[in-house]
Scaffold this motif. Structure first.
Motif, mmCIF file in Angstrom:
data_model
loop_
_atom_site.group_PDB
_atom_site.id
_atom_site.type_symbol
_atom_site.label_atom_id
_atom_site.label_comp_id
_atom_site.label_asym_id
_atom_site.label_seq_id
_atom_site.Cartn_x
_atom_site.Cartn_y
_atom_site.Cartn_z
ATOM 1 N N TYR A 77 -18.571 41.670 -33.597
ATOM 2 C CA TYR A 77 -17.310 40.672 -33.627
ATOM 3 C C TYR A 77 -16.310 41.207 -34.703
ATOM 4 O O TYR A 77 -15.039 40.922 -34.406
ATOM 5 C CB TYR A 77 -17.874 39.471 -34.148
ATOM 6 C CG TYR A 77 -18.776 38.709 -33.144
ATOM 7 C CD1 TYR A 77 -18.713 38.744 -31.789
ATOM 8 C CD2 TYR A 77 -20.189 38.386 -33.498
ATOM 9 C CE1 TYR A 77 -19.533 38.290 -30.946
ATOM 10 C CE2 TYR A 77 -21.013 37.990 -32.620
ATOM 11 C CZ TYR A 77 -20.778 37.945 -31.249
ATOM 12 O OH TYR A 77 -21.804 37.453 -30.466
ATOM 13 N N LEU A 123 -15.350 32.458 -31.758
ATOM 14 C CA LEU A 123 -15.816 32.207 -30.284
ATOM 15 C C LEU A 123 -14.624 33.040 -29.531
ATOM 16 O O LEU A 123 -14.986 33.675 -28.359
ATOM 17 C CB LEU A 123 -15.767 31.060 -29.847
ATOM 18 C CG LEU A 123 -17.026 29.852 -30.167
ATOM 19 C CD1 LEU A 123 -16.913 28.778 -30.006
ATOM 20 C CD2 LEU A 123 -18.349 30.479 -29.443
ATOM 21 N N ARG A 124 -13.256 33.239 -29.949
ATOM 22 C CA ARG A 124 -12.336 33.548 -29.154
ATOM 23 C C ARG A 124 -12.596 35.105 -29.411
ATOM 24 O O ARG A 124 -12.590 35.842 -28.625
ATOM 25 C CB ARG A 124 -10.862 33.240 -29.853
ATOM 26 C CG ARG A 124 -10.502 31.638 -29.566
ATOM 27 C CD ARG A 124 -9.152 31.751 -29.879
ATOM 28 N NE ARG A 124 -8.790 31.833 -31.244
ATOM 29 C CZ ARG A 124 -8.877 30.834 -32.249
ATOM 30 N NH1 ARG A 124 -9.047 29.736 -31.999
ATOM 31 N NH2 ARG A 124 -8.480 31.342 -33.536
ATOM 32 N N THR A 127 -15.221 36.633 -26.856
ATOM 33 C CA THR A 127 -14.884 36.649 -25.598
ATOM 34 C C THR A 127 -14.187 38.015 -25.168
ATOM 35 O O THR A 127 -13.963 38.605 -24.210
ATOM 36 C CB THR A 127 -13.897 35.554 -25.021
ATOM 37 O OG1 THR A 127 -12.551 35.797 -26.016
ATOM 38 C CG2 THR A 127 -14.534 34.216 -25.312
#
Length: 232
Positions: A77, A123-124, A127
């Motif tokens: 991430y 979370l963004r 994606t």
């Protein structure tokens, strides 16, 4: 005061910590756990890399919020190998473009719940990135049951060098250190429930209580009884 809850990001945990002047002397060290954290403190976004020794937070009054990624997932991430952040706390601007971080910082600052804002940020980010390597999830699960590193590598179809290289990227250290960190966390979970230290050592996979004591001193910098606030 410390509180945590499960995040909507798989395997992650949201947490908050308030350090007050009256309780600053009782701030507990943060122990190695195989994880990395995205942090919010005093208007700054930071990243806590994987620890190989206890980290002692500052004792000045402060409000902290964090998102603790599941072991091995943060580099996916954040876009940075874990070993580059080992035993470090760095500003997010050291990892991402400054303009991006300024925008994200403003968003978290405007939120009444910084921990939830960190979760939304993660979370963004998730994606737009590939999912973390599922093989590493299997590695953590196997080592956390006490499986030997060599046997686990064979089961995963990896050679020793390849496993070590992938572990450095994902966890910040090799699989043997990861196994020791996970074993320590298993032991602490048992000891905190009141299990006698000798039984804790046996049930966690240590050779004996002395072996447990050595590992606690190495990772935490203090005896187990002092760490837990009780005698052995």
């Amino acid at each position: 005061m410390y509180a945590e809850r499960a995040s909507r990001l798989p395997g992650a945990v949201l947490w908050t910590r308030t350090i007050e002047a009256a309780t600053a002397a009782r701030v507990h060290p943060v122990l190695p756990d195989g994880c990395m954290d995205l942090l919010w403190n005093e208007g700054r976004l930071l990243v806590a890399g994987p620890d190989t020794r206890a980290y002692v937070p500052g004792t000045a009054p402060a409000q902290w919020a964090g998102l603790r990624f599941a072991p091995g997932t943060a580099p996916t991430y954040l876009g940075v190998p874990a070993h580059e952040l080992r035993d470090r706390r760095v500003d997010l601007t050291d990892l991402w473009p400054a303009a991006t971080v300024r925008r994200l910082t403003a968003g978290v600052a405007e939120s009444p719940h910084p921990a939830t804002a960190l979760e939304e940020l993660a979370l963004r980010r998730a994606t737009g990135t590939p999912p973390p390597d599922p093989l590493l999830r299997h590695l953590v699960a196997a080592l956390d049951t006490g499986r030997p590193v060599a046997a686990t590598a064979d089961e995963l179809g990896l050679g020793a060098r390849q496993l070590h290289r992938r572990s450095l990227t994902a966890f910040g250290y090799g699989p043997k250190t990861l196994a020791r960190v996970l074993r320590l966390q298993r032991a602490l979970a048992l000891a905190r429930t009141g299990v006698p230290f000798a039984q804790t050592a046996a049930r966690s996979g240590y050779a004996d209580q002395a072996h447990l004591a050595r590992d606690v001193r190495e990772f935490a910098g203090m005896p187990l009884g002092e760490l837990l606030g009780r005698g052995g």
